[in-house]
Design a protein around this motif. Structure first.
Motif, PDB file in Angstrom:
ATOM      1  N   LYS A 265       8.028   9.557  -1.246  1.00 30.41           N
ATOM      2  CA  LYS A 265       6.636  10.004  -1.318  1.00 30.41           C
ATOM      3  C   LYS A 265       5.688   8.831  -1.094  1.00 30.41           C
ATOM      4  O   LYS A 265       4.683   8.941  -0.373  1.00 30.41           O
ATOM      5  N   ILE A 266       6.011   7.682  -1.707  1.00 31.38           N
ATOM      6  CA  ILE A 266       5.158   6.506  -1.537  1.00 31.38           C
ATOM      7  C   ILE A 266       5.120   6.104  -0.068  1.00 31.38           C
ATOM      8  O   ILE A 266       4.056   5.772   0.478  1.00 31.38           O
TER       9      ILE A 266
ATOM     10  N   ASP B 205       2.837   8.364   1.707  1.00 29.41           N
ATOM     11  CA  ASP B 205       1.449   8.019   1.373  1.00 29.41           C
ATOM     12  C   ASP B 205       0.966   6.850   2.225  1.00 29.41           C
ATOM     13  O   ASP B 205      -0.144   6.880   2.768  1.00 29.41           O
TER      14      ASP B 205
ATOM     15  N   SER C 266       0.162   7.948   5.643  1.00 30.98           N
ATOM     16  CA  SER C 266      -1.091   8.704   5.783  1.00 30.98           C
ATOM     17  C   SER C 266      -2.300   7.794   5.591  1.00 30.98           C
ATOM     18  O   SER C 266      -3.320   7.971   6.252  1.00 30.98           O
ATOM     19  N   PHE C 267      -2.198   6.788   4.716  1.00 30.11           N
ATOM     20  CA  PHE C 267      -3.304   5.828   4.564  1.00 30.11           C
ATOM     21  C   PHE C 267      -3.540   5.107   5.887  1.00 30.11           C
ATOM     22  O   PHE C 267      -4.685   4.893   6.299  1.00 30.11           O
TER      23      PHE C 267
ATOM     24  N   ASP D 192      -5.443   7.326   8.044  1.00 33.25           N
ATOM     25  CA  ASP D 192      -6.790   7.667   7.588  1.00 33.25           C
ATOM     26  C   ASP D 192      -7.806   6.567   7.845  1.00 33.25           C
ATOM     27  O   ASP D 192      -8.946   6.826   8.214  1.00 33.25           O
TER      28      ASP D 192
ATOM     29  N   TYR E 168      -1.040  -1.266   6.255  1.00 36.60           N
ATOM     30  CA  TYR E 168      -0.377  -0.051   5.780  1.00 36.60           C
ATOM     31  C   TYR E 168       0.866   0.266   6.598  1.00 36.60           C
ATOM     32  O   TYR E 168       1.931   0.569   6.050  1.00 36.60           O
TER      33      TYR E 168
ATOM     34  N   SER F 132      -6.757   8.042  -4.401  1.00 37.63           N
ATOM     35  CA  SER F 132      -5.391   8.330  -3.949  1.00 37.63           C
ATOM     36  C   SER F 132      -4.574   7.050  -3.791  1.00 37.63           C
ATOM     37  O   SER F 132      -3.370   7.033  -4.071  1.00 37.63           O
ATOM     38  N   VAL F 133      -5.229   5.975  -3.362  1.00 32.88           N
ATOM     39  CA  VAL F 133      -4.504   4.700  -3.302  1.00 32.88           C
ATOM     40  C   VAL F 133      -4.062   4.292  -4.690  1.00 32.88           C
ATOM     41  O   VAL F 133      -2.935   3.829  -4.904  1.00 32.88           O
TER      42      VAL F 133
ATOM     43  N   GLN G 158      -3.403   6.242  -7.167  1.00 29.98           N
ATOM     44  CA  GLN G 158      -2.292   7.071  -7.614  1.00 29.98           C
ATOM     45  C   GLN G 158      -0.969   6.593  -7.000  1.00 29.98           C
ATOM     46  O   GLN G 158       0.049   6.482  -7.697  1.00 29.98           O
ATOM     47  N   THR G 159      -1.033   6.301  -5.697  1.00 31.65           N
ATOM     48  CA  THR G 159       0.178   5.782  -5.037  1.00 31.65           C
ATOM     49  C   THR G 159       0.642   4.499  -5.700  1.00 31.65           C
ATOM     50  O   THR G 159       1.838   4.289  -5.935  1.00 31.65           O
TER      51      THR G 159
ATOM     52  N   ASN H  92       2.411   5.332  -8.897  1.00 27.45           N
ATOM     53  CA  ASN H  92       3.761   5.828  -8.592  1.00 27.45           C
ATOM     54  C   ASN H  92       4.691   4.682  -8.249  1.00 27.45           C
ATOM     55  O   ASN H  92       5.833   4.617  -8.694  1.00 27.45           O
TER      56      ASN H  92
END
Lengths: 286, 68
Positions: A245-246, A249, A252-253, A256, A266, B6-7, B9-10, B13
Protein backbone atom coordinates in the motif's frame (compact mmCIF):
# COMPACT_ATOMS: atom_id res chain seq x y z
CA UNK A 1 15.46 -75.86 43.09
CA UNK A 2 11.90 -76.12 41.91
CA UNK A 3 11.36 -76.07 38.18
CA UNK A 4 9.12 -73.07 38.08
CA UNK A 5 11.56 -70.92 40.02
CA UNK A 6 14.30 -71.84 37.59
CA UNK A 7 12.11 -70.98 34.61
CA UNK A 8 11.16 -67.69 36.25
CA UNK A 9 14.76 -66.69 36.82
CA UNK A 10 15.82 -67.80 33.35
CA UNK A 11 13.00 -65.89 31.68
CA UNK A 12 13.67 -62.68 33.55
CA UNK A 13 17.42 -62.85 32.92
CA UNK A 14 16.98 -63.67 29.24
CA UNK A 15 14.40 -60.92 28.87
CA UNK A 16 16.94 -58.28 29.84
CA UNK A 17 19.86 -59.88 28.00
CA UNK A 18 17.90 -60.13 24.74
CA UNK A 19 16.56 -56.62 25.18
CA UNK A 20 20.05 -55.21 25.62
CA UNK A 21 21.51 -57.10 22.68
CA UNK A 22 18.71 -56.28 20.28
CA UNK A 23 19.25 -52.61 21.14
CA UNK A 24 22.96 -53.01 20.40
CA UNK A 25 22.27 -54.79 17.10
CA UNK A 26 20.63 -51.69 15.71
CA UNK A 27 17.35 -50.08 14.89
CA UNK A 28 16.65 -51.73 11.58
CA UNK A 29 12.96 -52.11 10.96
CA UNK A 30 11.36 -55.39 10.05
CA UNK A 31 10.35 -54.27 6.56
CA UNK A 32 13.83 -52.98 5.79
CA UNK A 33 15.58 -56.24 6.67
CA UNK A 34 17.28 -58.50 4.23
CA UNK A 35 16.05 -62.12 4.26
CA UNK A 36 19.14 -63.23 6.14
CA UNK A 37 18.63 -60.68 8.89
CA UNK A 38 15.11 -61.97 9.27
CA UNK A 39 16.44 -65.51 9.74
CA UNK A 40 19.00 -64.20 12.19
CA UNK A 41 16.38 -62.54 14.38
CA UNK A 42 14.16 -65.60 14.15
CA UNK A 43 16.95 -67.89 15.33
CA UNK A 44 17.62 -65.59 18.27
CA UNK A 45 13.94 -65.51 19.17
CA UNK A 46 13.60 -69.29 19.02
CA UNK A 47 16.79 -69.85 21.03
CA UNK A 48 15.66 -67.45 23.72
CA UNK A 49 12.26 -69.10 23.91
CA UNK A 50 13.78 -72.57 24.17
CA UNK A 51 16.21 -71.48 26.88
CA UNK A 52 13.59 -69.61 28.87
CA UNK A 53 11.21 -72.55 28.94
CA UNK A 54 14.01 -74.86 30.06
CA UNK A 55 13.91 -76.98 26.90
CA UNK A 56 17.66 -76.40 26.51
CA UNK A 57 18.83 -77.78 29.83
CA UNK A 58 22.47 -76.82 29.58
CA UNK A 59 22.66 -73.06 29.87
CA UNK A 60 26.26 -72.91 28.64
CA UNK A 61 25.34 -74.54 25.32
CA UNK A 62 22.46 -72.16 24.93
CA UNK A 63 24.58 -69.10 25.58
CA UNK A 64 27.28 -70.22 23.15
CA UNK A 65 24.75 -70.51 20.33
CA UNK A 66 23.00 -67.31 21.33
CA UNK A 67 26.31 -65.45 21.56
CA UNK A 68 27.29 -66.48 18.06
CA UNK A 69 23.95 -65.39 16.59
CA UNK A 70 24.22 -62.09 18.45
CA UNK A 71 27.85 -61.30 17.77
CA UNK A 72 28.30 -62.50 14.19
CA UNK A 73 25.79 -60.07 12.69
CA UNK A 74 27.44 -57.21 14.59
CA UNK A 75 30.86 -58.33 13.34
CA UNK A 76 29.51 -58.65 9.81
CA UNK A 77 28.05 -55.15 10.02
CA UNK A 78 31.44 -53.77 11.05
CA UNK A 79 33.25 -55.62 8.30
CA UNK A 80 30.79 -54.50 5.65
CA UNK A 81 31.29 -50.93 6.81
CA UNK A 82 34.99 -51.33 6.14
CA UNK A 83 34.83 -53.21 2.86
CA UNK A 84 32.55 -52.75 -0.10
CA UNK A 85 33.17 -56.32 -1.22
CA UNK A 86 31.96 -57.81 2.06
CA UNK A 87 29.03 -55.41 2.05
CA UNK A 88 27.89 -56.65 -1.33
CA UNK A 89 28.42 -60.23 -0.21
CA UNK A 90 26.35 -59.78 2.96
CA UNK A 91 23.59 -57.47 1.80
CA UNK A 92 23.53 -58.32 -1.89
CA UNK A 93 23.42 -55.80 -4.67
CA UNK A 94 20.44 -53.83 -5.85
CA UNK A 95 18.98 -54.91 -9.20
CA UNK A 96 17.89 -52.52 -11.90
CA UNK A 97 14.41 -53.46 -13.12
CA UNK A 98 13.59 -50.55 -15.45
CA UNK A 99 16.26 -48.59 -17.27
CA UNK A 100 15.58 -45.66 -19.62
CA UNK A 101 11.90 -46.60 -19.50
CA UNK A 102 12.53 -50.16 -20.67
CA UNK A 103 11.85 -53.21 -18.50
CA UNK A 104 14.90 -55.45 -18.02
CA UNK A 105 13.34 -58.87 -18.54
CA UNK A 106 16.51 -60.78 -17.61
CA UNK A 107 16.69 -59.12 -14.19
CA UNK A 108 13.03 -59.89 -13.64
CA UNK A 109 13.48 -63.58 -14.36
CA UNK A 110 16.61 -63.59 -12.21
CA UNK A 111 14.57 -62.32 -9.28
CA UNK A 112 11.66 -64.63 -10.23
CA UNK A 113 9.45 -61.58 -10.45
CA UNK A 114 6.51 -61.62 -12.85
CA UNK A 115 5.37 -58.65 -14.86
CA UNK A 116 2.21 -58.38 -12.79
CA UNK A 117 4.19 -58.22 -9.57
CA UNK A 118 6.40 -55.50 -11.01
CA UNK A 119 3.33 -53.51 -12.07
CA UNK A 120 1.79 -53.98 -8.65
CA UNK A 121 4.92 -52.68 -6.96
CA UNK A 122 5.08 -49.70 -9.33
CA UNK A 123 1.42 -48.93 -8.64
CA UNK A 124 2.07 -48.97 -4.91
CA UNK A 125 4.65 -46.25 -5.61
CA UNK A 126 1.96 -44.24 -7.41
CA UNK A 127 3.25 -44.98 -10.91
CA UNK A 128 0.18 -46.44 -12.63
CA UNK A 129 1.55 -45.91 -16.08
CA UNK A 130 4.67 -47.81 -17.04
CA UNK A 131 5.39 -45.12 -19.62
CA UNK A 132 5.95 -42.63 -16.77
CA UNK A 133 8.76 -44.66 -15.21
CA UNK A 134 12.28 -43.75 -16.19
CA UNK A 135 14.17 -45.94 -13.77
CA UNK A 136 13.23 -48.58 -11.20
CA UNK A 137 15.49 -50.47 -8.88
CA UNK A 138 14.99 -53.30 -6.41
CA UNK A 139 16.97 -52.74 -3.24
CA UNK A 140 18.57 -55.63 -1.40
CA UNK A 141 15.69 -55.48 1.08
CA UNK A 142 13.24 -56.29 -1.72
CA UNK A 143 11.82 -52.80 -1.78
CA UNK A 144 11.31 -51.21 -5.21
CA UNK A 145 12.21 -47.55 -5.68
CA UNK A 146 11.65 -45.64 -8.85
CA UNK A 147 12.39 -42.40 -10.63
CA UNK A 148 9.67 -40.87 -12.75
CA UNK A 149 10.38 -39.33 -16.13
CA UNK A 150 11.45 -35.74 -15.69
CA UNK A 151 8.21 -34.36 -17.15
CA UNK A 152 6.15 -36.49 -14.75
CA UNK A 153 7.98 -35.48 -11.61
CA UNK A 154 6.11 -33.36 -9.09
CA UNK A 155 6.74 -29.67 -9.57
CA UNK A 156 9.04 -27.84 -7.15
CA UNK A 157 9.72 -24.13 -6.57
CA UNK A 158 13.00 -24.72 -8.40
CA UNK A 159 11.09 -25.72 -11.56
CA UNK A 160 9.00 -22.58 -11.33
CA UNK A 161 12.03 -20.40 -10.78
CA UNK A 162 10.60 -19.03 -7.54
CA UNK A 163 12.81 -18.16 -4.62
CA UNK A 164 11.62 -19.54 -1.31
CA UNK A 165 13.07 -18.76 2.06
CA UNK A 166 14.88 -21.56 3.87
CA UNK A 167 12.80 -22.99 6.67
CA UNK A 168 14.32 -24.74 9.62
CA UNK A 169 12.34 -27.07 11.85
CA UNK A 170 10.15 -25.34 14.42
CA UNK A 171 11.11 -25.76 18.04
CA UNK A 172 8.57 -26.95 20.58
CA UNK A 173 8.83 -24.62 23.57
CA UNK A 174 5.79 -25.62 25.65
CA UNK A 175 4.46 -29.14 26.18
CA UNK A 176 1.58 -29.88 28.55
CA UNK A 177 1.85 -26.49 30.20
CA UNK A 178 5.56 -26.83 31.01
CA UNK A 179 8.17 -24.58 29.44
CA UNK A 180 11.01 -26.48 27.76
CA UNK A 181 14.14 -24.43 28.34
CA UNK A 182 16.55 -26.13 25.94
CA UNK A 183 14.64 -25.51 22.68
CA UNK A 184 14.03 -21.94 23.84
CA UNK A 185 17.74 -21.45 24.32
CA UNK A 186 18.41 -22.96 20.87
CA UNK A 187 16.26 -20.25 19.34
CA UNK A 188 18.05 -17.57 21.34
CA UNK A 189 14.95 -16.80 23.39
CA UNK A 190 14.12 -16.93 27.07
CA UNK A 191 11.21 -17.37 29.45
CA UNK A 192 10.67 -13.62 29.65
CA UNK A 193 10.02 -13.41 25.91
CA UNK A 194 7.64 -16.37 26.09
CA UNK A 195 5.71 -14.82 28.97
CA UNK A 196 5.33 -11.55 27.07
CA UNK A 197 4.10 -13.39 23.95
CA UNK A 198 1.57 -15.37 25.99
CA UNK A 199 0.42 -12.21 27.72
CA UNK A 200 -0.20 -10.43 24.42
CA UNK A 201 -2.27 -13.45 23.35
CA UNK A 202 -4.03 -13.32 26.75
CA UNK A 203 -3.36 -16.99 27.42
CA UNK A 204 -2.21 -18.48 30.69
CA UNK A 205 0.67 -20.94 30.65
CA UNK A 206 -1.26 -23.88 32.15
CA UNK A 207 -3.85 -23.62 29.38
CA UNK A 208 -1.22 -24.25 26.69
CA UNK A 209 -0.89 -27.83 25.44
CA UNK A 210 1.72 -27.27 22.70
CA UNK A 211 3.54 -24.11 21.65
CA UNK A 212 6.03 -23.95 18.79
CA UNK A 213 8.35 -21.21 17.54
CA UNK A 214 8.95 -21.26 13.78
CA UNK A 215 12.08 -20.13 11.97
CA UNK A 216 10.83 -16.54 11.65
CA UNK A 217 10.38 -16.39 15.42
CA UNK A 218 6.59 -16.48 15.50
CA UNK A 219 4.80 -18.40 18.23
CA UNK A 220 2.03 -20.89 17.45
CA UNK A 221 -0.08 -22.04 20.38
CA UNK A 222 -2.52 -24.92 20.82
CA UNK A 223 -4.74 -24.66 23.90
CA UNK A 224 -6.39 -27.26 26.11
CA UNK A 225 -9.55 -25.20 25.97
CA UNK A 226 -10.54 -25.37 22.30
CA UNK A 227 -13.46 -22.99 22.77
CA UNK A 228 -11.02 -20.10 23.10
CA UNK A 229 -10.51 -18.55 19.67
CA UNK A 230 -7.01 -17.20 19.20
CA UNK A 231 -6.39 -14.52 16.61
CA UNK A 232 -4.44 -16.20 13.86
CA UNK A 233 -1.00 -14.73 13.46
CA UNK A 234 -1.02 -13.06 10.05
CA UNK A 235 1.61 -10.48 10.90
CA UNK A 236 3.80 -11.25 7.91
CA UNK A 237 0.93 -11.14 5.41
CA UNK A 238 -0.29 -7.88 6.95
CA UNK A 239 3.18 -6.38 6.77
CA UNK A 240 3.40 -7.34 3.11
CA UNK A 241 0.04 -5.72 2.40
CA UNK A 242 1.06 -2.54 4.23
CA UNK A 243 4.30 -2.30 2.30
CA UNK A 244 2.46 -2.72 -0.99
CA UNK A 245 0.00 0.00 0.00
CA UNK A 246 2.83 2.39 0.86
CA UNK A 247 4.42 1.67 -2.48
CA UNK A 248 1.15 2.44 -4.27
CA UNK A 249 0.84 5.69 -2.25
CA UNK A 250 4.32 6.75 -3.31
CA UNK A 251 3.39 6.10 -6.95
CA UNK A 252 0.22 8.19 -6.69
CA UNK A 253 2.08 11.05 -4.95
CA UNK A 254 4.55 11.01 -7.82
CA UNK A 255 1.65 11.37 -10.27
CA UNK A 256 -0.14 14.04 -8.23
CA UNK A 257 2.64 16.52 -7.67
CA UNK A 258 3.66 19.15 -10.22
CA UNK A 259 6.98 19.86 -8.55
CA UNK A 260 9.62 18.11 -10.69
CA UNK A 261 12.03 17.53 -7.81
CA UNK A 262 9.34 15.99 -5.63
CA UNK A 263 8.11 13.91 -8.56
CA UNK A 264 11.53 12.32 -9.10
CA UNK A 265 12.00 11.81 -5.35
CA UNK A 266 8.67 9.98 -5.10
CA UNK A 267 9.21 7.82 -8.16
CA UNK A 268 12.76 6.92 -7.08
CA UNK A 269 11.53 5.88 -3.68
CA UNK A 270 8.62 3.97 -5.18
CA UNK A 271 11.08 2.09 -7.36
CA UNK A 272 13.36 1.25 -4.45
CA UNK A 273 10.38 0.14 -2.45
CA UNK A 274 9.31 -2.16 -5.26
CA UNK A 275 12.74 -3.80 -5.27
CA UNK A 276 12.63 -4.23 -1.50
CA UNK A 277 9.16 -5.81 -1.61
CA UNK A 278 10.34 -8.25 -4.26
CA UNK A 279 13.20 -9.34 -2.01
CA UNK A 280 10.97 -9.64 1.05
CA UNK A 281 8.23 -11.59 -0.70
CA UNK A 282 9.64 -15.12 -0.22
CA UNK A 283 10.11 -14.40 3.48
CA UNK A 284 6.74 -12.81 4.14
CA UNK A 285 4.49 -14.95 1.93
CA UNK A 286 5.01 -18.67 1.90
CA UNK B 1 -8.05 14.92 2.39
CA UNK B 2 -5.30 17.33 1.58
CA UNK B 3 -2.01 16.18 0.12
CA UNK B 4 -0.26 16.95 3.39
CA UNK B 5 -2.67 14.77 5.35
CA UNK B 6 -2.35 11.83 2.98
CA UNK B 7 1.44 12.05 3.00
CA UNK B 8 1.25 12.10 6.76
CA UNK B 9 -0.90 9.00 6.79
CA UNK B 10 1.47 7.16 4.47
CA UNK B 11 4.33 8.20 6.73
CA UNK B 12 2.52 6.78 9.75
CA UNK B 13 1.85 3.50 7.93
CA UNK B 14 5.47 3.35 6.88
CA UNK B 15 6.68 3.85 10.43
CA UNK B 16 4.41 1.06 11.63
CA UNK B 17 5.69 -1.28 8.92
CA UNK B 18 9.24 -0.34 9.83
CA UNK B 19 8.60 -1.35 13.41
CA UNK B 20 7.37 -4.78 12.34
CA UNK B 21 10.34 -5.16 10.00
CA UNK B 22 12.66 -4.31 12.87
CA UNK B 23 11.19 -6.99 15.15
CA UNK B 24 11.57 -9.54 12.38
CA UNK B 25 15.12 -8.47 11.65
CA UNK B 26 15.88 -9.29 15.27
CA UNK B 27 14.00 -12.53 15.78
CA UNK B 28 14.47 -14.28 12.44
CA UNK B 29 16.88 -17.25 12.74
CA UNK B 30 18.17 -17.50 9.19
CA UNK B 31 21.20 -15.32 8.46
CA UNK B 32 20.31 -14.42 4.85
CA UNK B 33 16.73 -13.53 5.82
CA UNK B 34 18.12 -11.31 8.56
CA UNK B 35 20.29 -9.38 6.10
CA UNK B 36 17.31 -8.88 3.78
CA UNK B 37 15.28 -7.46 6.66
CA UNK B 38 18.18 -5.18 7.59
CA UNK B 39 18.37 -3.97 3.99
CA UNK B 40 14.63 -3.32 3.99
CA UNK B 41 15.06 -1.32 7.20
CA UNK B 42 17.60 0.90 5.47
CA UNK B 43 15.29 1.46 2.50
CA UNK B 44 12.38 2.39 4.78
CA UNK B 45 14.64 4.74 6.71
CA UNK B 46 15.56 6.57 3.53
CA UNK B 47 11.94 6.83 2.38
CA UNK B 48 10.88 8.09 5.81
CA UNK B 49 13.54 10.82 5.66
CA UNK B 50 12.46 11.86 2.17
CA UNK B 51 8.79 11.95 3.13
CA UNK B 52 9.56 14.02 6.22
CA UNK B 53 11.46 16.54 4.12
CA UNK B 54 8.65 16.71 1.59
CA UNK B 55 6.11 17.14 4.37
CA UNK B 56 8.01 20.17 5.68
CA UNK B 57 8.01 21.75 2.22
CA UNK B 58 4.29 21.15 1.83
CA UNK B 59 3.53 22.69 5.19
CA UNK B 60 5.67 25.68 4.31
CA UNK B 61 3.81 26.13 1.04
CA UNK B 62 0.34 25.75 2.49
CA UNK B 63 0.46 26.72 6.15
CA UNK B 64 -3.36 26.88 6.32
CA UNK B 65 -3.54 23.07 6.13
CA UNK B 66 -1.01 22.51 8.84
CA UNK B 67 -2.36 20.02 11.34
CA UNK B 68 -0.81 18.73 14.51
Amino acid sequence: MKDWIEILIRSIALFFITFAFIRIMGKRQLIRMTPFQFINYSVIAILVALMATNLIKNLAFGFITLGIWFLFPIALDYLSMKSKWIHDLVYGKETILVKHGKVMEESLSQLRLTGEELLKELRSKNAFNLADVEFAIMESTGEINLLLKSDKNPITPHNLGTIVSPQSAPQTVILDGTILDEPLKNMGLNRGWLNVELETMEVSLDNVFIAQVDSSGDLYVDLFDDSVQLPEAKVQELLYATLEKIQADLCSFALDTDNQKAKSMYSNNAHEFQEMIKKLEPHLLR
Amino acid sequence: MTVGASVKQTLANLKGAQGTLRTYSIKVQDESARSIYAEALMTTNKVIDDLNKRLKTIELEEPQYRAY
